[in-house]
Scaffold this motif. Structure first.
Motif, PDB file in Angstrom:
ATOM      1  N   LEU A 118      68.602  -2.947 -76.432  1.00 32.21           N
ATOM      2  CA  LEU A 118      69.824  -3.344 -76.423  1.00 32.21           C
ATOM      3  C   LEU A 118      70.164  -3.868 -78.337  1.00 32.21           C
ATOM      4  O   LEU A 118      71.234  -3.566 -78.211  1.00 32.21           O
ATOM      5  CB  LEU A 118      69.910  -4.336 -75.368  1.00 32.21           C
ATOM      6  CG  LEU A 118      70.151  -4.164 -74.372  1.00 32.21           C
ATOM      7  CD1 LEU A 118      69.447  -4.790 -73.048  1.00 32.21           C
ATOM      8  CD2 LEU A 118      70.872  -3.638 -74.060  1.00 32.21           C
ATOM      9  N   ARG A 165      69.976  -1.690 -80.633  1.00 30.67           N
ATOM     10  CA  ARG A 165      70.477  -0.653 -81.537  1.00 30.67           C
ATOM     11  C   ARG A 165      70.464   0.385 -80.234  1.00 30.67           C
ATOM     12  O   ARG A 165      69.288   0.646 -79.560  1.00 30.67           O
ATOM     13  CB  ARG A 165      70.302   0.055 -83.075  1.00 30.67           C
ATOM     14  CG  ARG A 165      68.671   0.595 -83.360  1.00 30.67           C
ATOM     15  CD  ARG A 165      67.967   0.343 -83.842  1.00 30.67           C
ATOM     16  NE  ARG A 165      68.623  -0.436 -85.350  1.00 30.67           N
ATOM     17  CZ  ARG A 165      67.638  -1.570 -85.285  1.00 30.67           C
ATOM     18  NH1 ARG A 165      65.918  -1.822 -84.833  1.00 30.67           N
ATOM     19  NH2 ARG A 165      67.774  -2.484 -85.970  1.00 30.67           N
ATOM     20  N   ARG A 166      71.132   1.274 -79.976  1.00 30.39           N
ATOM     21  CA  ARG A 166      71.228   2.148 -78.999  1.00 30.39           C
ATOM     22  C   ARG A 166      69.728   3.599 -79.189  1.00 30.39           C
ATOM     23  O   ARG A 166      69.741   3.702 -80.705  1.00 30.39           O
ATOM     24  CB  ARG A 166      72.576   3.183 -78.435  1.00 30.39           C
ATOM     25  CG  ARG A 166      73.050   2.815 -77.991  1.00 30.39           C
ATOM     26  CD  ARG A 166      74.748   3.778 -77.299  1.00 30.39           C
ATOM     27  NE  ARG A 166      75.561   2.284 -76.781  1.00 30.39           N
ATOM     28  CZ  ARG A 166      76.136   1.627 -76.875  1.00 30.39           C
ATOM     29  NH1 ARG A 166      76.134   1.305 -78.309  1.00 30.39           N
ATOM     30  NH2 ARG A 166      76.936   0.339 -76.201  1.00 30.39           N
ATOM     31  N   ARG A 186      71.798   1.292 -73.504  1.00 30.44           N
ATOM     32  CA  ARG A 186      71.054   1.174 -74.671  1.00 30.44           C
ATOM     33  C   ARG A 186      70.752   3.056 -74.579  1.00 30.44           C
ATOM     34  O   ARG A 186      70.330   3.012 -75.846  1.00 30.44           O
ATOM     35  CB  ARG A 186      69.643   0.536 -73.056  1.00 30.44           C
ATOM     36  CG  ARG A 186      69.587  -0.148 -72.913  1.00 30.44           C
ATOM     37  CD  ARG A 186      68.797  -0.176 -71.277  1.00 30.44           C
ATOM     38  NE  ARG A 186      68.673  -1.559 -70.936  1.00 30.44           N
ATOM     39  CZ  ARG A 186      69.002  -2.435 -70.212  1.00 30.44           C
ATOM     40  NH1 ARG A 186      70.594  -2.394 -69.581  1.00 30.44           N
ATOM     41  NH2 ARG A 186      68.600  -3.833 -70.181  1.00 30.44           N
ATOM     42  N   LEU A 187      71.302   3.806 -74.137  1.00 32.61           N
ATOM     43  CA  LEU A 187      71.129   5.298 -75.315  1.00 32.61           C
ATOM     44  C   LEU A 187      72.190   5.557 -76.406  1.00 32.61           C
ATOM     45  O   LEU A 187      72.777   5.844 -75.502  1.00 32.61           O
ATOM     46  CB  LEU A 187      70.585   5.513 -73.920  1.00 32.61           C
ATOM     47  CG  LEU A 187      69.590   6.058 -72.993  1.00 32.61           C
ATOM     48  CD1 LEU A 187      69.081   6.540 -72.185  1.00 32.61           C
ATOM     49  CD2 LEU A 187      67.961   5.834 -74.354  1.00 32.61           C
ATOM     50  N   ASP A 188      71.881   6.025 -76.791  1.00 40.21           N
ATOM     51  CA  ASP A 188      72.528   7.059 -77.605  1.00 40.21           C
ATOM     52  C   ASP A 188      72.936   8.489 -77.003  1.00 40.21           C
ATOM     53  O   ASP A 188      72.409   9.119 -77.181  1.00 40.21           O
ATOM     54  CB  ASP A 188      71.916   7.010 -78.710  1.00 40.21           C
ATOM     55  CG  ASP A 188      73.027   8.228 -80.843  1.00 40.21           C
ATOM     56  OD1 ASP A 188      74.086   7.770 -80.628  1.00 40.21           O
ATOM     57  OD2 ASP A 188      72.863   9.007 -80.785  1.00 40.21           O
ATOM     58  N   ARG A 234      77.180  -6.200 -75.993  1.00 36.98           N
ATOM     59  CA  ARG A 234      76.994  -4.969 -74.653  1.00 36.98           C
ATOM     60  C   ARG A 234      76.745  -5.420 -73.467  1.00 36.98           C
ATOM     61  O   ARG A 234      77.804  -6.379 -73.550  1.00 36.98           O
ATOM     62  CB  ARG A 234      75.284  -4.742 -75.140  1.00 36.98           C
ATOM     63  CG  ARG A 234      73.947  -4.129 -75.991  1.00 36.98           C
ATOM     64  CD  ARG A 234      74.972  -2.510 -76.253  1.00 36.98           C
ATOM     65  NE  ARG A 234      74.308  -2.017 -77.311  1.00 36.98           N
ATOM     66  CZ  ARG A 234      75.090  -1.476 -78.805  1.00 36.98           C
ATOM     67  NH1 ARG A 234      76.029  -1.969 -78.511  1.00 36.98           N
ATOM     68  NH2 ARG A 234      74.256  -1.237 -79.058  1.00 36.98           N
ATOM     69  N   GLU A 265      83.484  -2.236 -78.143  1.00 36.35           N
ATOM     70  CA  GLU A 265      82.641  -1.240 -76.869  1.00 36.35           C
ATOM     71  C   GLU A 265      83.018  -1.056 -75.835  1.00 36.35           C
ATOM     72  O   GLU A 265      82.161  -0.119 -74.484  1.00 36.35           O
ATOM     73  CB  GLU A 265      81.660  -2.812 -77.154  1.00 36.35           C
ATOM     74  CG  GLU A 265      80.278  -1.952 -75.787  1.00 36.35           C
ATOM     75  CD  GLU A 265      79.421  -1.172 -76.504  1.00 36.35           C
ATOM     76  OE1 GLU A 265      78.526  -0.754 -75.989  1.00 36.35           O
ATOM     77  OE2 GLU A 265      79.360  -0.094 -77.348  1.00 36.35           O
TER      78      GLU A 265
END
Length: 379
Positions: free
Chosen positions: A38, A40-41, A71-73, A283, A356
């Motif tokens: 959390l 950075r992705r 959480r994921l890029d 987030r 966001e």
């Protein structure tokens, strides 16, 4: 002849918790955010992320999707739906007697790990199970759900026909506690609907359950995803007791710290512990997110003044983080995403939150226009 007695090697005294370095709330916050992907992705696959996080709490269908979007890029909903449809990821009761989304491998091993907690849970229903042979119940329930997936109502009715004097609710709980029951798809798929239908993990995945992993191995994995943490933190996460011995066995290979209250914390030597001043972007998290439920002391994420504000009765609200800490709640409406901060936000923080929110909406609902607005969520 004079005998020389070999000198006995003295073991260095173990350092006390009072001697360990102190990690304040911001240091713990940044370390936990880094482990939880959390800060950075991460450029991980869904399977790798779900495995690293030791599963995602998933009482409802959508929370794992929101959790991964945070959480994921490059995440897209099909990145979770497809491995679920392929039976590589499943929904099953594990930690804290709640539904979690797990990889197939973890499903077959973590469930045996927490089986003692499911056995204890069953004792709460013993009055409704007088005269019931639990071994026979487990065998009958297995035959029923492996013949075809059953709803819990169907399972209760079939078991009640065998034990008409028993409490049907207790019979259903007994089956759920005794067997590793997974929710079969389309339940859990993004954009699909389906009632909860159950079969055994072994039947659904086509292979037998493994042995419960050694507690020491799970301690390492827990610290990788949630550390630095205390013994009580991990026991809260797992819903288990008596984990102190595993931490003590691992003590020589772990680092120890203490929090501001003096509680001893353990951690992996090579795990990330970012500078407390590392920027933490906003987030948006789903209800029941791992971040808020996996420590006995949640002040690393929840400011004391906001304790309990993300819940109304037994209902958990969707939350958001500002500067890494719980800062308010949100909800989706038909054509809007409503944000309710708990306190005052700067103009820059509000702008970052809105950005966001727009990013999350575009990720999970591409092509659907959403109005991002600040308003009231908890009434």
């Amino acid at each position: 002849m004079t005998r020389t007695t070999p000198a006995r090697t003295r073991r260095a005294p173990r350092a006390s918790a009072a001697d360990a370095p102190v990690l304040g709330p911001r240091a713990l916050n940044r370390a936990t955010l880094a482990r939880q992907l959390l800060l950075r992705r991460a450029p991980l696959t869904v399977a790798d992320a779900v495995g690293h996080l030791l599963g995602l709490q998933a009482q409802n269908v959508k929370p794992p999707y929101y959790a991964l979007a945070a959480r994921l890029d490059g995440f897209a909903p099909e990145h979770l739906s497809e491995p679920m449809a392929a039976r590589e990821i499943v929904r099953i009761v594990t930690m804290r007697s709640t539904i979690h989304t797990h990889t197939a491998d973890d499903c077959l091993t973590l469930r045996p790990l927490v089986q003692p907690a499911r056995d204890r849970e069953l004792t709460q229903f013993r009055k409704g199970l007088v005269g019931v042979d639990l071994g026979r119940l487990a065998a009958l329930a297995r035959d029923l759900v492996e013949a075809r997936p059953r709803t819990m109502r169907e399972l209760r009715e079939a078991l009640a026909a065998e034990w008409p004097e028993a409490d049907p609710q207790a019979l259903g709980v007994a089956a759920r506690c005794a067997l590793p029951l997974v929710q079969v798809t389309p339940r859990g798929l993004w954009g699909s609907s389906g009632q909860v239908a159950l079969t055994t993990a072994e039947h659904w995945l086509g292979r037998p359950a493994g042995q419960a992993p050694a507690p020491d191995a799970v301690v390492r994995r827990y610290l990788a995803a949630f550390g630095p943490a205390s013994v009580k933190d991990m026991q809260t996460w797992a819903g288990l007791t008596r984990l102190r011995d595993a931490f003590e066995r691992l003590r020589p290979e772990l680092l120890t710290f203490r929090d501001a209250a003096g509680t001893e914390l353990f951690d992996l030597p090579d795990a990330p512990r970012p500078d407390p001043d590392t920027p933490a972007p906003p987030r948006f998290l789903p209800e029941f997110d791992n971040l808020l439920l996996s420590h006995a002391d949640r002040t690393r994420v929840v400011p004391p003044e906001y304790r309990g504000r993300s819940w109304t009765g037994n209902t958990a609200h969707r939350t958001f983080l500002v500067d890494g800490f719980l800062a308010g709640v949100w909800k989706p409406e038909r054509d809007a995403l409503v944000i309710e901060p708990f306190g005052r936000l700067t103009r820059a923080q509000r702008a970052d939150l809105a950005d966001e929110a727009a990013r999350m909406s575009a990720t999970l609902h591409p092509g659907t226009p959403y109005d991002i607005r600040f308003g009231t969520v908890i009434r």
